[in-house]
Design a protein around this motif. Sequence first.
Motif: not given
Length: 333
Positions: A155-157, A164-167, A182-188, A211-213
């Motif tokens: 991630t950057k910054g 939850d920190d993905f929000k 689908v992953f990010f749909q679940v993360v929300g 953010a990248i994986v």
Amino acid sequence: MMLRRAMVKLLGALTVLAGIGASQDASAAEVIKIGTLAPKASPWGQVFSVWEKAVKEKSGGRLELQFFYNGQQGDEGAMVGKMKAGQLDGAAVTAVGLGKIHKPILALQMPGLFTSWAKLDAAREAMRPEFEKGAADAGFSIVGWGDVGQAHLMTKGVAIRTPDDFKGTKPYVWRDDAMMPVFFQVVGGTTPFQANIPEVLPNLNTGAINAIVAPAVVAEQLQWASKLDHIVADASGFAVGALVLTSKKLDGLPADLKAILQDTGKVASAALTKRIRSEDDAAFGRLKGKMTVIELTADQKAKWQGLFKQVRGRLAQGTFPADVITKLEGLGG
């Protein structure tokens, strides 16, 4: 030194294959056109260059490989489309490209599925007949399987320790990937940025992506890592790939040339597997020295595993066959 020795071993193995009679006249060469997203100077490109040489020498100039690097033939979805249309004979693709050929193969990259390369190897070998049949039914031959690296969240910054920190972040999602949306749909709570590979770097520059994986070696080779400042030590998944040819092209070759292509392809794939795992480990070590490293606590790891299980459950509802997910979860346990 270890990487240099690995390349010498690869060259030696392919040279042995190349030396088994290269006495035919080099009349009109049969050219196999292969696309890849990898840069020519990358570890993938270096192995492909050796493979090109071995094929040409062993066939006495009757068979040649022509690689198109850096996504010259488009992203992986475009390359698969060109293979289906007969405009391209093969491609070195990740599981995303393989998923465009036979979708269940992409399930090998489900998050949290494997904890080691050994687990991945065992599962892939167990599923290989099923996956290769699926590819064959679609008109493709998998010449050899390979790897791309262990996927890490970068991630950057922002430091992401729990789901939850993905929000509020702007994560990158490969446009051809059927799984990460689908992953990010679940993360929300996120705003995923869909893009093809060449579009990622400029959007990291503007901040449209933060953010990248991805595996460390990929992030380095594509210059993404220089735009990021945090990396999670734990890998979230294992990125895989394969060398794929259209069955029409492969089966249309004279028997001896087909054997040359298959034999050298297997050697090149095996060499890539060892090379890339080593390169990825080295790249991860370098990135840890340049970024803030996030070491997850046991509680944080448990939260991620809970999310990953939720994601796999959602993927079993239509993205992938439920029985494939069940098998892979059993093999990964």
